[in-house]
Enzyme design. Sequence first.
Site, PDB file in Angstrom:
ATOM      1  CG  MET A   1      -2.067  -1.709   1.215  1.00  0.00           C
ATOM      2  SD  MET A   1      -3.492  -1.206   2.050  1.00  0.00           S
ATOM      3  CE  MET A   1      -2.794  -0.580   3.493  1.00  0.00           C
ATOM      4  N   GLY A   2       2.317   0.689   0.084  1.00  0.00           N
ATOM      5  CA  GLY A   2       2.756   1.708  -0.432  1.00  0.00           C
ATOM      6  C   GLY A   2       3.850   2.672   0.726  1.00  0.00           C
ATOM      7  CB  ALA A   3       3.586   4.595   3.339  1.00  0.00           C
TER       8      ALA A   3
ATOM      9  CD  GLU B   1      15.987  -0.484   3.987  1.00  0.00           C
ATOM     10  OE1 GLU B   1      16.334  -1.832   4.133  1.00  0.00           O
ATOM     11  OE2 GLU B   1      16.613   0.262   3.578  1.00  0.00           O
TER      12      GLU B   1
ATOM     13  CG  HIS C   1       6.819  -2.000   1.958  1.00  0.00           C
ATOM     14  ND1 HIS C   1       7.130  -0.994   2.763  1.00  0.00           N
ATOM     15  CD2 HIS C   1       5.584  -2.928   1.806  1.00  0.00           C
ATOM     16  CE1 HIS C   1       5.482  -0.858   3.168  1.00  0.00           C
ATOM     17  NE2 HIS C   1       4.949  -1.617   2.661  1.00  0.00           N
TER      18      HIS C   1
ATOM     19  CD  GLN D   1       6.756 -14.163  10.824  1.00  0.00           C
ATOM     20  OE1 GLN D   1       8.100 -15.073  10.621  1.00  0.00           O
ATOM     21  NE2 GLN D   1       6.659 -13.859  12.040  1.00  0.00           N
TER      22      GLN D   1
ATOM     23  CG  ASP E   1       0.402  -7.333   7.954  1.00  0.00           C
ATOM     24  OD1 ASP E   1      -0.140  -5.769   8.879  1.00  0.00           O
ATOM     25  OD2 ASP E   1       1.250  -6.826   7.201  1.00  0.00           O
TER      26      ASP E   1
ATOM     27  NE  ARG F   1      -3.180   1.549   9.302  1.00  0.00           N
ATOM     28  CZ  ARG F   1      -3.031   0.471   9.503  1.00  0.00           C
ATOM     29  NH1 ARG F   1      -2.375  -0.297   8.353  1.00  0.00           N
ATOM     30  NH2 ARG F   1      -4.519   0.539   8.550  1.00  0.00           N
TER      31      ARG F   1
END
Lengths: 295, 295
Positions: free
Chosen positions: A30-32, A35, A37, A148, A150, A187
Site C-alpha cells: 500500500m506504498g509508504a 525497509e 517492503h 510475516q 501481517d 503506520r
Amino acid sequence: MEIIRIPRIMQDTSGGHLLHGRTIGLVPTMGALHEGHLSLVRMAKAENSITVVSIFVNPRQFGPAEDFSRYPRDPEGDAEKLSREGIDILFSPDASLMYPAGFSTQVDVRGLSEGLCGMMRPDHFTGVATIVAKLFHIVRPTRAYFGQKDFQQTLVIKRMVRDLDMGLDVVVCPVIREVDGLAMSSRNAYLTQEERKAASAIHRSLLEASAAVKSGIIQGSSVKKLMMDVLGAEPLVSEVQYCSVYDPRTLNEVERINGEVLLALAVKIGNIRLIDNMLVSSGTGSASPANPLIP
Amino acid sequence: MEIIRIPRIMQDTSGGHLLHGRTIGLVPTMGALHEGHLSLVRMAKAENSITVVSIFVNPRQFGPAEDFSRYPRDPEGDAEKLSREGIDILFSPDASLMYPAGFSTQVDVRGLSEGLCGMMRPDHFTGVATIVAKLFHIVRPTRAYFGQKDFQQTLVIKRMVRDLDMGLDVVVCPVIREVDGLAMSSRNAYLTQEERKAASAIHRSLLEASAAVKSGIIQGSSVKKLMMDVLGAEPLVSEVQYCSVYDPRTLNEVERINGEVLLALAVKIGNIRLIDNMLVSSGTGSASPANPLIP
C-alpha cells in the site's frame, strides 16, 4: 522501471513475459515503503526474472472508522526507492479502475479471517483477499511476497491460493525491525516521539514471552500474562486488542504449548493501532523464528 | 482425448499449452451430457486450439434438500460423446481433490446472486462462483463457454470475471431445445412421460410472452400474466417459483418494457424443478433472442 496504471496493460505485459517463459515476482504493497517492503522487493528480485511491485491503498480493507483517508502516501518517494532497487514494473492503479461501477464480487476465507485482527476489523480480510485475488489475476505472478508482520494475512492468502488453485507460490519473509525492535510499519509514521519510544514495549513483550517458551514454560496463559505485564507497564499502551499464544496454522489459542507457536498481539499506543508477532518453538533452546520462508 | 483427474496435472498441462501460445477453450459441465452441452463443445472447438471439458458434480452448489446424490451421472457415456466430438482433454476431478480438508474460501457475487434462482437456492451461486473460479485457475482458459439456459449463472460468472480481472472471455451460447421447445437439461431425465409432455408448457409460455412483447405490449405485469396463464393451464405445473420480465443486466423486474428484456421462469413439474428463459426486444418485430454470444 516502467510505471503502469491500467490493469489491462499490466495483465498484457505480464502475459508477454510469461509467454517468454519468464518468472514474475510480485510484492503487493500500500506504498509508504520502508525497509520491510524493500526486503520483500530484494527477495522477489533474487528469485524471479521480472519484479513487479504494486502500490494500491485499498479502500475495501479499511473499516468505516479507520485511517484510509489519512493513510501515509508518498508516491514520488516510493517510485524513487523502487527505481533504486532496480525493479522492472511499478503497478499503481487508480481505485476507479480497480473497483468499476457495479463492482460486487468478494472473496472470503472463513475461519482464519475471524479471530485476532478479524475480530476488531470484521471486513478487513475480505477486502484483503479480494484485492489480492485481483492483483494475482492482473500481475499473474509466479511468486508473491508478503511480510510475516501481517501473519494472519499471510495465512489467509495462502489458504485462498490453495483453495482456489491459484497456482503460485506465496513467500513469507521475516519481520524487519528498527534498532529497538519495533516492527517496521507505514503506520509508525503516525507516532509522536513519546509514543514511538513507548512502542518498543511491543517487541520487549514478545522477547520475554519467547524466552519463556524456549525455557520450557508450557502454559499458554502464563506466557500471555508475561506479555500483558510488559505491555501493562507502559502507560502509553492505551488498549490491548489481542495478545496471546496461538497455533500458527489455525490461529486458535494454545493452552498447552507443544512445538511451534505464534506469539501475536495488537495494541493501541495512544490512538495508533500496531501489530506484531513472533514464531517460537517450545523448549528447543534454538534461536527464535523457525524458517520464516514458508512456501 | 486425454482424461485428467488431478487438478495440478491439469494446471501444468494447460501451462504447457499456453507457453506454446495456444488458446484454450473450457466447457465446464456437471456431466450427463446432452446436445446443449455438445453445442458448447463445438463452439469451443471452433474457436480455440485446445478444447477442455470439465465434468464435476459440484456438491457446493446444491442445497441440503436438493438432488446432489441423485443428480444424473453417466461417466462412460459422457466420455464416449466427448471423444466423438474430438476434444483434447476431459478434466474430471474427484471431490476430495477439489475440496481438500480445511477448505474455507468462497467467492460471492452480491446482488446478481440474490434474485430469481438465488431466492430459492440461497448458497447456490456462491457454490457456482467458487467452483468456476477454481476451474478457471486450474484450466486457465482463454475462453469459457456457458449455456444461456442458466442465464443468471452467466451474469454471475461474467461479473466475477470482470470484477476479479480474470482475463478470459465468457461466451454465452443459445439455449438448445427439444422438438417441442423444452430446453435441454440433464434434469429432464427425471421427468415421467406425462411430466415430460406437460413441461412443454414452459416454452409455450415464453413464446406467448415473447410474441406479446414484440407486438408492442409494454406492461411487464401484463406479459407476466400471459406466462402465468399458460403455466396455470397445465395441471402438472405444481409450483411457479418465479416467472416475470427482467432487465437482462440487473435482473430487476421490469414494469415498463423498453428495449431488450429477459423473460425467465422456474417451475416445478411434479417434484422436478426446471428453468428457462428468453431474451426479447420490444416492438422490433425481429426474431427473438438478440445475438446470444455476449462477449
